[in-house]
Motif scaffolding. Structure first.
Motif, PDB file in Angstrom:
ATOM      1  N   THR A   1      -7.033  -7.651  -2.575  1.00  0.00           N
ATOM      2  CA  THR A   1      -6.266  -7.476  -1.352  1.00  0.00           C
ATOM      3  C   THR A   1      -7.097  -7.845  -0.135  1.00  0.00           C
ATOM      4  O   THR A   1      -6.585  -8.418   0.838  1.00  0.00           O
ATOM      5  CB  THR A   1      -5.763  -6.029  -1.233  1.00  0.00           C
ATOM      6  N   GLY A   2      -8.397  -7.544  -0.168  1.00  0.00           N
ATOM      7  CA  GLY A   2      -9.284  -7.952   0.916  1.00  0.00           C
ATOM      8  C   GLY A   2      -9.317  -9.460   1.078  1.00  0.00           C
ATOM      9  O   GLY A   2      -9.334  -9.987   2.202  1.00  0.00           O
ATOM     10  N   LEU A   3      -9.312 -10.182  -0.045  1.00  0.00           N
ATOM     11  CA  LEU A   3      -9.282 -11.650   0.021  1.00  0.00           C
ATOM     12  C   LEU A   3      -7.972 -12.140   0.633  1.00  0.00           C
ATOM     13  O   LEU A   3      -7.963 -13.090   1.434  1.00  0.00           O
ATOM     14  CB  LEU A   3      -9.456 -12.240  -1.379  1.00  0.00           C
ATOM     15  N   LEU A   4      -6.863 -11.492   0.277  1.00  0.00           N
ATOM     16  CA  LEU A   4      -5.574 -11.890   0.839  1.00  0.00           C
ATOM     17  C   LEU A   4      -5.526 -11.614   2.336  1.00  0.00           C
ATOM     18  O   LEU A   4      -5.026 -12.443   3.116  1.00  0.00           O
ATOM     19  CB  LEU A   4      -4.447 -11.137   0.122  1.00  0.00           C
ATOM     20  N   VAL A   5      -6.040 -10.457   2.750  1.00  0.00           N
ATOM     21  CA  VAL A   5      -6.089 -10.126   4.176  1.00  0.00           C
ATOM     22  C   VAL A   5      -6.960 -11.135   4.917  1.00  0.00           C
ATOM     23  O   VAL A   5      -6.595 -11.595   6.016  1.00  0.00           O
ATOM     24  CB  VAL A   5      -6.619  -8.692   4.373  1.00  0.00           C
ATOM     25  N   LEU A   6      -8.097 -11.500   4.354  1.00  0.00           N
ATOM     26  CA  LEU A   6      -8.967 -12.486   4.991  1.00  0.00           C
ATOM     27  C   LEU A   6      -8.260 -13.825   5.122  1.00  0.00           C
ATOM     28  O   LEU A   6      -8.323 -14.476   6.182  1.00  0.00           O
ATOM     29  CB  LEU A   6     -10.252 -12.641   4.184  1.00  0.00           C
TER      30      LEU A   6
ATOM     31  N   LEU B   1      -6.248   3.369  -4.728  1.00  0.00           N
ATOM     32  CA  LEU B   1      -7.212   2.307  -4.450  1.00  0.00           C
ATOM     33  C   LEU B   1      -8.161   2.161  -5.629  1.00  0.00           C
ATOM     34  O   LEU B   1      -8.727   3.148  -6.100  1.00  0.00           O
ATOM     35  CB  LEU B   1      -8.012   2.629  -3.177  1.00  0.00           C
ATOM     36  N   THR B   2      -8.288   0.948  -6.098  1.00  0.00           N
ATOM     37  CA  THR B   2      -9.258   0.622  -7.140  1.00  0.00           C
ATOM     38  C   THR B   2     -10.143  -0.510  -6.643  1.00  0.00           C
ATOM     39  O   THR B   2      -9.803  -1.200  -5.669  1.00  0.00           O
ATOM     40  CB  THR B   2      -8.565   0.193  -8.447  1.00  0.00           C
TER      41      THR B   2
ATOM     42  N   LEU C   1       0.830  -1.194   0.000  1.00  0.00           N
ATOM     43  CA  LEU C   1       0.000   0.000   0.000  1.00  0.00           C
ATOM     44  C   LEU C   1       0.871   1.254   0.000  1.00  0.00           C
ATOM     45  O   LEU C   1       0.597   2.218  -0.736  1.00  0.00           O
ATOM     46  CB  LEU C   1      -0.926  -0.001   1.211  1.00  0.00           C
ATOM     47  N   LEU C   2       1.919   1.236   0.803  1.00  0.00           N
ATOM     48  CA  LEU C   2       2.843   2.369   0.833  1.00  0.00           C
ATOM     49  C   LEU C   2       3.488   2.565  -0.544  1.00  0.00           C
ATOM     50  O   LEU C   2       3.636   3.699  -1.021  1.00  0.00           O
ATOM     51  CB  LEU C   2       3.928   2.130   1.884  1.00  0.00           C
ATOM     52  N   TYR C   3       3.828   1.473  -1.194  1.00  0.00           N
ATOM     53  CA  TYR C   3       4.439   1.550  -2.522  1.00  0.00           C
ATOM     54  C   TYR C   3       3.465   2.142  -3.537  1.00  0.00           C
ATOM     55  O   TYR C   3       3.846   2.962  -4.381  1.00  0.00           O
ATOM     56  CB  TYR C   3       4.877   0.149  -2.957  1.00  0.00           C
ATOM     57  N   ARG C   4       2.202   1.753  -3.450  1.00  0.00           N
ATOM     58  CA  ARG C   4       1.190   2.304  -4.355  1.00  0.00           C
ATOM     59  C   ARG C   4       0.987   3.799  -4.116  1.00  0.00           C
ATOM     60  O   ARG C   4       0.785   4.570  -5.061  1.00  0.00           O
ATOM     61  CB  ARG C   4      -0.132   1.548  -4.178  1.00  0.00           C
TER      62      ARG C   4
END
Length: 225
Positions: free
Chosen positions: A185-190, A177-178, A161-164
């Protein structure tokens, strides 16, 4: 209030970007940042071991400073479910901190990785010196194979996120954010948080049973609770 057009739009979006494909894309996008987080943790482990070799036992230092150890004394009276809940709540805080640490230019995220590595390296080496390396492997490996990747994923999300944000400031990215980014990313966090859930139950139920079965006599002799 029912909103069929919005619901149909969500279904169409998911159908066009299935969760499995989205999760694979998320991993491809974040894997090098996850690896960077793991490297910071490993660096912390080395620092923790070197601190112990220099005579700094962090367990003793923390106990002297705070009058208590890393965990509350009542943890010994927790049931398995209470312990699992305690571990999950505490690890979830670290998990969330690693993500939102991007807002501190990644400093909090980096510190969380290094600090956790220092604690694991220092405390692990201290206990291994008293009880043996086998105890550390049994005590850390069963839940660590779930917990550590989860924390690395969270840190990787924060670093990415910092890189983006940096890309957007440089003008090489149109938006930070798109919809597709948030979805994958939400799926990865979950997925990472679910690893924490597994780790908490393994640490609460499996790890104590293994330690008791394999190291009861040695623990009593070394004075380890």
């Amino acid at each position: 209030m029912d909103d069929p057009p919005r619901r149909n739009g969500v279904r169409a979006f998911v159908a066009g970007y299935p969760p499995r494909a989205a999760l694979a894309d998320a991993w491809d996008e974040h894997s090098r940042f996850v690896g960077f987080a793991a490297g910071l943790f490993a660096f912390g482990v080395v620092v923790g071991i070197l601190l112990l070799a220099a005579g700094y036992n962090l367990l003793e230092i923390i106990a002297d400073l705070l009058g208590e150890g890393l965990f509350p004394e009542e943890i010994a009276d927790f049931s398995g479910l209470e312990l699992a809940r305690f571990l999950l709540v505490n690890n979830s805080r670290a998990f969330l901190l690693s993500i939102v640490g991007a807002l501190s230019l990644g400093l909090l995220t980096a510190w969380a990785m290094v600090f956790n590595g220092i604690i694991v390296g220092n405390v692990g080496a201290a206990i291994a010196a008293d009880v043996g390396p086998g105890f550390i492997l049994v005590g850390l490996l069963p839940h660590g194979i779930f917990e550590l990747p989860a924390l690395f994923i969270a840190a990787g999300v924060g670093f990415r996120l910092l890189y983006r944000i940096g890309q957007r400031l440089r003008g090489s990215r149109d938006a930070i954010l798109t919809k597709r980014y948030l979805y994958r990313t939400g799926l990865l966090v979950l997925a990472g948080w679910l690893l924490l859930v597994v780790a908490a139950f393994v640490e609460a139920f499996v790890t104590p049973a293994l330690l008791e079965a394999l190291f009861t006599e040695r623990l009593g002799g070394a004075g380890v609770p």
